[in-house]
Design a protein around this motif. Structure first.
Motif, PDB file in Angstrom:
ATOM      1  N   VAL A 172      -7.051   1.235   0.682  1.00 50.62           N
ATOM      2  CA  VAL A 172      -6.882   0.222   1.772  1.00 50.62           C
ATOM      3  C   VAL A 172      -8.004   0.108   2.853  1.00 50.62           C
ATOM      4  O   VAL A 172      -8.720   1.233   3.156  1.00 50.62           O
ATOM      5  CB  VAL A 172      -5.502   0.589   2.343  1.00 50.62           C
ATOM      6  CG1 VAL A 172      -5.286  -0.779   3.718  1.00 50.62           C
ATOM      7  CG2 VAL A 172      -4.491   0.405   1.650  1.00 50.62           C
ATOM      8  N   ALA A 210      -2.540   8.626   5.260  1.00 50.94           N
ATOM      9  CA  ALA A 210      -1.262   8.325   4.325  1.00 50.94           C
ATOM     10  C   ALA A 210      -1.955   7.570   3.079  1.00 50.94           C
ATOM     11  O   ALA A 210      -1.683   8.041   1.954  1.00 50.94           O
ATOM     12  CB  ALA A 210      -0.234   7.648   4.773  1.00 50.94           C
ATOM     13  N   VAL A 211      -2.640   6.663   3.110  1.00 50.94           N
ATOM     14  CA  VAL A 211      -3.005   5.931   2.248  1.00 50.94           C
ATOM     15  C   VAL A 211      -3.939   6.536   1.261  1.00 50.94           C
ATOM     16  O   VAL A 211      -3.844   6.554  -0.023  1.00 50.94           O
ATOM     17  CB  VAL A 211      -3.769   4.316   2.532  1.00 50.94           C
ATOM     18  CG1 VAL A 211      -4.804   3.922   1.641  1.00 50.94           C
ATOM     19  CG2 VAL A 211      -2.873   3.438   3.058  1.00 50.94           C
ATOM     20  N   PHE A 212      -4.885   7.334   1.989  1.00 48.89           N
ATOM     21  CA  PHE A 212      -5.943   8.266   0.968  1.00 48.89           C
ATOM     22  C   PHE A 212      -5.191   9.626   0.671  1.00 48.89           C
ATOM     23  O   PHE A 212      -5.863  10.532   0.100  1.00 48.89           O
ATOM     24  CB  PHE A 212      -7.105   8.395   1.663  1.00 48.89           C
ATOM     25  CG  PHE A 212      -7.831   7.060   1.743  1.00 48.89           C
ATOM     26  CD1 PHE A 212      -8.339   6.329   0.530  1.00 48.89           C
ATOM     27  CD2 PHE A 212      -8.156   6.631   2.861  1.00 48.89           C
ATOM     28  CE1 PHE A 212      -8.972   5.117   0.726  1.00 48.89           C
ATOM     29  CE2 PHE A 212      -8.862   5.276   3.119  1.00 48.89           C
ATOM     30  CZ  PHE A 212      -9.259   4.369   2.107  1.00 48.89           C
ATOM     31  N   TYR A 220     -13.164   5.949  -3.066  1.00 51.01           N
ATOM     32  CA  TYR A 220     -11.836   6.428  -3.648  1.00 51.01           C
ATOM     33  C   TYR A 220     -11.699   5.955  -5.085  1.00 51.01           C
ATOM     34  O   TYR A 220     -10.821   6.700  -5.742  1.00 51.01           O
ATOM     35  CB  TYR A 220     -10.789   5.878  -2.477  1.00 51.01           C
ATOM     36  CG  TYR A 220      -9.352   6.683  -2.810  1.00 51.01           C
ATOM     37  CD1 TYR A 220      -9.255   7.995  -2.345  1.00 51.01           C
ATOM     38  CD2 TYR A 220      -8.453   5.964  -3.112  1.00 51.01           C
ATOM     39  CE1 TYR A 220      -8.342   8.515  -2.452  1.00 51.01           C
ATOM     40  CE2 TYR A 220      -7.146   6.448  -2.919  1.00 51.01           C
ATOM     41  CZ  TYR A 220      -6.747   7.779  -2.871  1.00 51.01           C
ATOM     42  OH  TYR A 220      -5.804   8.595  -2.771  1.00 51.01           O
ATOM     43  N   PHE A 268      -8.451  -1.092   6.405  1.00 48.39           N
ATOM     44  CA  PHE A 268      -7.635  -1.552   7.671  1.00 48.39           C
ATOM     45  C   PHE A 268      -8.369  -2.624   8.497  1.00 48.39           C
ATOM     46  O   PHE A 268      -9.837  -2.542   8.577  1.00 48.39           O
ATOM     47  CB  PHE A 268      -7.053  -0.525   8.464  1.00 48.39           C
ATOM     48  CG  PHE A 268      -6.465   0.602   7.704  1.00 48.39           C
ATOM     49  CD1 PHE A 268      -5.021  -0.002   7.626  1.00 48.39           C
ATOM     50  CD2 PHE A 268      -6.908   1.525   7.020  1.00 48.39           C
ATOM     51  CE1 PHE A 268      -4.155   1.046   6.919  1.00 48.39           C
ATOM     52  CE2 PHE A 268      -6.082   2.565   6.479  1.00 48.39           C
ATOM     53  CZ  PHE A 268      -4.915   2.189   6.282  1.00 48.39           C
ATOM     54  N   PRO A 273     -11.611  11.212   1.859  1.00 45.59           N
ATOM     55  CA  PRO A 273     -10.503  11.032   0.985  1.00 45.59           C
ATOM     56  C   PRO A 273     -10.618  11.998  -0.507  1.00 45.59           C
ATOM     57  O   PRO A 273      -9.834  12.165  -1.050  1.00 45.59           O
ATOM     58  CB  PRO A 273     -10.661   9.695   0.620  1.00 45.59           C
ATOM     59  CG  PRO A 273     -11.187   8.872   1.776  1.00 45.59           C
ATOM     60  CD  PRO A 273     -12.199  10.101   2.412  1.00 45.59           C
ATOM     61  N   LEU A 329       3.071   2.320   2.483  1.00 49.44           N
ATOM     62  CA  LEU A 329       3.034   2.656   3.455  1.00 49.44           C
ATOM     63  C   LEU A 329       4.487   2.481   4.205  1.00 49.44           C
ATOM     64  O   LEU A 329       4.947   3.150   4.965  1.00 49.44           O
ATOM     65  CB  LEU A 329       2.160   2.155   4.677  1.00 49.44           C
ATOM     66  CG  LEU A 329       0.470   2.897   4.573  1.00 49.44           C
ATOM     67  CD1 LEU A 329      -0.251   2.224   5.420  1.00 49.44           C
ATOM     68  CD2 LEU A 329       0.521   4.314   5.139  1.00 49.44           C
ATOM     69  N   THR A 383      -4.278   5.696   7.567  1.00 45.36           N
ATOM     70  CA  THR A 383      -5.320   6.116   6.826  1.00 45.36           C
ATOM     71  C   THR A 383      -5.180   7.404   5.865  1.00 45.36           C
ATOM     72  O   THR A 383      -5.611   7.488   4.715  1.00 45.36           O
ATOM     73  CB  THR A 383      -6.859   6.331   7.538  1.00 45.36           C
ATOM     74  OG1 THR A 383      -6.857   4.916   8.498  1.00 45.36           O
ATOM     75  CG2 THR A 383      -8.041   6.645   6.689  1.00 45.36           C
ATOM     76  N   SER A 429       0.787  -1.255  -0.083  1.00 46.66           N
ATOM     77  CA  SER A 429      -0.302   0.028  -0.089  1.00 46.66           C
ATOM     78  C   SER A 429       0.835   1.148  -0.095  1.00 46.66           C
ATOM     79  O   SER A 429       0.270   2.517  -0.131  1.00 46.66           O
ATOM     80  CB  SER A 429      -0.754  -0.077   1.131  1.00 46.66           C
ATOM     81  OG  SER A 429      -0.214  -0.018   2.398  1.00 46.66           O
ATOM     82  N   PRO A 436       2.251   5.907  -1.152  1.00 52.70           N
ATOM     83  CA  PRO A 436       0.740   5.695  -1.410  1.00 52.70           C
ATOM     84  C   PRO A 436       0.232   6.165  -2.605  1.00 52.70           C
ATOM     85  O   PRO A 436       0.855   7.244  -3.370  1.00 52.70           O
ATOM     86  CB  PRO A 436       0.041   6.589  -0.118  1.00 52.70           C
ATOM     87  CG  PRO A 436       1.119   6.448   0.930  1.00 52.70           C
ATOM     88  CD  PRO A 436       2.354   6.494   0.294  1.00 52.70           C
ATOM     89  N   ARG A 440     -15.794   3.628   2.108  1.00 52.53           N
ATOM     90  CA  ARG A 440     -14.782   4.561   2.026  1.00 52.53           C
ATOM     91  C   ARG A 440     -13.809   4.348   0.652  1.00 52.53           C
ATOM     92  O   ARG A 440     -13.285   5.027   0.026  1.00 52.53           O
ATOM     93  CB  ARG A 440     -14.056   4.972   3.271  1.00 52.53           C
ATOM     94  CG  ARG A 440     -13.087   6.015   3.213  1.00 52.53           C
ATOM     95  CD  ARG A 440     -12.407   6.195   4.496  1.00 52.53           C
ATOM     96  NE  ARG A 440     -11.956   5.434   5.165  1.00 52.53           N
ATOM     97  CZ  ARG A 440     -11.152   5.222   6.271  1.00 52.53           C
ATOM     98  NH1 ARG A 440     -11.298   6.489   7.133  1.00 52.53           N
ATOM     99  NH2 ARG A 440     -10.622   4.459   6.942  1.00 52.53           N
ATOM    100  N   MET A 443     -12.706   8.173  11.311  1.00 54.76           N
ATOM    101  CA  MET A 443     -12.567   9.212  12.520  1.00 54.76           C
ATOM    102  C   MET A 443     -13.831   9.434  13.230  1.00 54.76           C
ATOM    103  O   MET A 443     -14.846   9.941  12.654  1.00 54.76           O
ATOM    104  CB  MET A 443     -12.368  10.537  11.557  1.00 54.76           C
ATOM    105  CG  MET A 443     -11.356  10.340  10.425  1.00 54.76           C
ATOM    106  SD  MET A 443      -9.764  10.553  10.704  1.00 54.76           S
ATOM    107  CE  MET A 443      -9.084   9.740   9.298  1.00 54.76           C
ATOM    108  N   SER A 489      -9.598   3.300  12.334  1.00 51.64           N
ATOM    109  CA  SER A 489      -9.178   3.973  11.073  1.00 51.64           C
ATOM    110  C   SER A 489     -10.342   4.995  10.766  1.00 51.64           C
ATOM    111  O   SER A 489     -10.276   5.717  10.049  1.00 51.64           O
ATOM    112  CB  SER A 489      -8.931   3.118  10.074  1.00 51.64           C
ATOM    113  OG  SER A 489     -10.040   2.574   9.517  1.00 51.64           O
TER     114      SER A 489
END
Lengths: 275, 268, 258
Positions: free
Chosen positions: B94, C159-161, B167, B96, B116, B70, C157, B68, B88, B163, B104, B102
């Protein structure tokens, strides 16, 4: 949210974002100290150029600090101050922890006296100093009393919080196994609440130091606060700065020592990740 | 080891979407070097569902974090759609495992899904619309105003999936996405993912330690094991598009494949 | 924990009774003559409170104190939050400043008073500076802590998005640190009032603290106590209001913790 799913996800939370190749000890020390040196150096350079009578050079400040530390003027004052602080804090801790354990266990009493405690905590401690000295005189006793009064409330409130926060499961255990009341207090409630209690003392510490200094700025002839006030009253500017700086350093050292002791004493707490 | 991946002719027909070559990852250096992944190859075709299965602690999470973007692998390349990616990438989304963390908690589910897209610079009306569409796709129509903490674990994970879908990435990476929900919810979520794959044709790469889950979901199961981890086996499941929690798992091929993977993992 | 449900009205009655008992003890102690005779009795203090209530000088002094306290507090809150978020989210800065921050928070700012008075004089500006210096640390420390303890899953999250930095600051860093910021801001509000009064007591800058020392010098102990009592009440009310506000603002945090 169901608590079961929360606990299931828990272990992963411990994972911090990993960084490839962490810094070694040397760089770490350098990283955490370089700014201190920069600040000191900047102070040194800029204060050396100062033409303001009230801003002496750092060099001058350090010179008088070393001189008065050497000839015992400050030492006697510091011992006097710290004795007041120590006794005051001790009294506050004894009363705060004692009553805190009691109030935390006896829920209805706690709810009733809650506003009173919060009121006393909001009374400005510094304003209390001239009152207490005015009523009870100039001796060491009233000073210790004022420090104790100021430090009492954070310790008391934290102890109550700590007792209320004891895991219900641990309480149930204690009940199911019919642990006697005294033993339950000593071996279950007190250790479980200890992290909070110690945090309360840590909060009280700077308050105590502040009250200590202020109490010596009123009609006192001894102590660090007197040294600072007396120096400023006689326009010994470097001495005034030196005294203030010293109080700051002493406060910092006491706080750091306390945190070290706390880490030792509460190793189980930090190791188990209970926080 | 070289990739035994293009074994099947049926899969070779589809276009190669993601290509991983020689991926190696380690922590530390010198004598303290701890190799996690070594020389790992992987091919993912468009529209394919791949499960990566391996025992606990083998480095599955490290693998997924490398894929991914990271984590930066020590060696090797990752290509998506012909372009080498480093960090990324908008073509990768991703899901998780830590759904509760993850998402908010200060945003509603709608805001979580749309967030996103806001990062992509989409205007407000569009991103709200896209978020609602994707929430509906995961069975949460009309729930956009709720906060994640007002929902069950399974619903939260649906939000996380919505989510990732919103994206609009080419590849969906899932890291043990159903590891922390109860068994029944897990089956529901598995079937949801299969449905989404059929409806939207997303390409999915799922990491799990659960052999049954890996077989049930995937077109192709990649088994990783050993230390440092490499691909030790690749199994094409061949159950077709339609899956059923009872029938698929009762299929003799399911049992055979399961035994083969277990056997392979036991050897290490 | 047993949750015995007491009706609010009964609880109020009990609380009033407790306060009355406390006042009774005070009255007894005075009546017994065991303490110095300067200490005013309950009735005298109550009368003095009544007098203070209609005295313009008292309200003026209180207003000055509150203004200084609020100004210093507001400055500290803004500076502390911005600096705290920046420090807490950048690892290098966090490590570099930790010693200075620890030093600052353990520094008894009131000990600096003679120095500050020399530099700025005995006025409202000096008072605001000292209040701001004292309030800064709770806000800063809490904000740094809040910004630092970003969940690993959240930063993954983000970072990935590929969330851009400014959006991240506004929608992720700030809200996730908000519970800690709120606590810091609340703590520093009570610090603000305590310090403002302390400054006035030491420096004789105008305000309620000065009034207290003036009354005491005039041997008007009843008035001094009344003022002290009032200040305590104001501080208590401020803390209570802020606590309410915080609970309301952070409804998601409380729900999540349930």
């Amino acid at each position: 949210m169901t608590s079961a799913t929360l606990t299931a996800a828990q272990p992963r939370a411990a994972r911090k974002v990993r960084r490839a190749g962490g810094p070694n000890t040397g760089t770490r020390i350098l990283q955490s100290t370089w700014l201190v040196f920069v600040v000191l150096a900047a102070w040194w350079v800029f204060s050396a150029r100062s033409t303001n009578f009230f801003i002496p050079s750092l060099e001058q400040i350090l010179t008088v600090l070393v001189r008065d530390l050497g000839n015992g003027v400050i030492m006697a004052g510091a011992l006097y101050s710290l004795a007041n602080l120590f006794v005051g804090l001790l009294v506050a801790a004894a009363l705060g922890i004692g009553f805190g354990l009691l109030l935390g266990e006896v829920g209805w009493l706690c709810r009733i006296v809650d506003p009173i405690i919060h009121f006393f905590r909001s009374v400005p401690q510094a304003a209390l100093v001239p009152m207490i000295i005015g009523v009870f005189g100039l001796g060491q006793g009233p000073k210790m009393g004022t420090i104790a009064f100021a430090c009492l409330w954070p310790i008391l409130l934290n102890t109550i919080d700590g007792v209320l926060g004891v895991e219900p499961t641990i309480r149930k255990f204690s009940k199911v196994y019919r642990i006697p009341r005294g033993l339950h207090f000593r071996k279950v409630v007190l250790p479980a609440a200890l992290p909070q209690i110690v945090a309360g003392v840590r909060v009280a510490l700077p308050i105590g130091i502040t009250v200590m200094v202020v109490s010596e700025m009123f009609a006192s002839t001894e102590g660090l606060g007197f040294y600072i006030l007396n120096s400023s009253a006689t326009f010994q500017v470097p001495e005034t700065w030196a005294g203030a700086l010293l109080v700051g350093v002493v406060g910092y050292i006491i706080s750091m020592l306390f945190i070290l002791a706390e880490r030792r004493m509460l190793r189980w707490y930090y190791a188990s990740g209970s926080q | 080891m070289t990739a035994p991946v293009q074994a099947d002719s049926q899969l070779a027909q589809s276009t190669l979407l993601m290509k991983v070559r020689g991926m190696t990852m380690s922590y530390g250096s010198g004598t303290a070097e701890n190799k996690i992944l070594e020389n790992l190859d992987l091919d993912v075709n468009t529209g394919e569902f791949i499960s990566i299965v391996g025992p606990s602690g083998v480095g599955k999470t490290t693998l997924l974090r490398c894929l991914s973007g990271l984590l930066h692998p020590k060696a090797g390349t990752i290509e998506v759609g012909g372009a080498i990616i480093d960090g990324p990438h908008p073509d990768l989304a991703v899901v998780f495992q830590d759904y509760s963390r993850s998402l908010m908690p200060w945003m509603t589910t709608r805001e979580n899904v749309a967030f996103p897209l806001q990062g992509k610079g989409m205007n407000k009306a569009d991103r709200i619309r896209v978020a609602e569409e994707n929430l509906a796709a995961v069975g949460l129509a009309g729930q956009g105003g709720k906060y994640p903490w007002e929902m069950s674990g399974g619903m939260q994970q649906r939000v996380a999936i919505a989510r990732a879908l919103a994206y609009n990435a080419k590849v969906l990476l899932m890291d043990e996405p159903f590891a922390s929900v109860d068994a029944q919810t897990r089956f529901d979520l598995e079937d949801l993912v299969i449905k989404l794959k059929q409806e939207f044709g997303v390409t999915i790469l799922l990491v799990t330690h659960d052999i049954d889950e890996a077989l049930y979901l995937a077109d192709k199961v990649v088994v990783i094991a050993e230390k440092p981890a490499t691909v030790v086996d690749v199994i094409v499941t061949g159950f077709g598009e339609e899956r059923d929690q009872v029938d698929t798992k009762a299929d003799p091929r399911f049992g055979e494949a399961r035994a083969r993977i277990l056997h392979r993992l036991r050897k290490n | 924990m047993k949750e015995t449900t007491t009706s609010p009205r009964l609880l109020l009655a009990q609380r009033v009774a407790a306060i009355l008992i406390l006042l009774g003890i005070w009255w007894l102690v005075i009546a017994s003559g065991a303490v110095p005779s300067m200490l005013p009795g309950v009735s005298q203090i109550l009368a003095a409170i009544g007098k203070a209530f209609v005295s313009a000088a008292f309200w003026g002094a209180l207003g000055k104190t509150l203004l200084a306290a609020l100004s210093g507090w507001a400055i500290a809150a803004v500076v502390g939050v911005v600096a705290g978020l920046v420090i807490g989210s950048i690892n290098f800065l966090d490590r570099s400043t930790s010693i200075l921050v620890d030093f600052g928070r353990s520094f008894p700012v009131l000990a600096l008073m003679p120095v500050v008075i020399m530099l700025l004089g005995s006025n409202a500006r000096m008072e605001i500076v000292v209040v701001a210096l004292s309030c800064l640390w709770p806000v800063l420390v809490q904000t740094v802590y809040g910004a630092r303890r970003q969940e690993a899953a959240v930063s993954d999250t983000v970072a990935v998005f590929r969330i851009p930095p400014l959006l991240r600051f506004r929608r992720v860093l700030l809200p996730s640190a908000l519970p800690f910021i709120a606590t810091g801001v609340r703590i520093s509000a009570s610090v603000a009032l305590l310090i403002a009064v302390g400054v006035e007591v030491i420096s004789q800058a105008p305000g309620i603290g000065r009034q207290i020392t003036l009354m005491q010098q005039e041997q008007r102990w009843d008035m001094a106590f009344a003022y002290l009592f009032f200040t305590g009440m104001v501080g208590w009310a401020m803390a209570a209001v802020l606590q309410r506000f915080e609970n309301r603002l952070l409804i998601w945090k409380r729900q999540e913790n349930d």
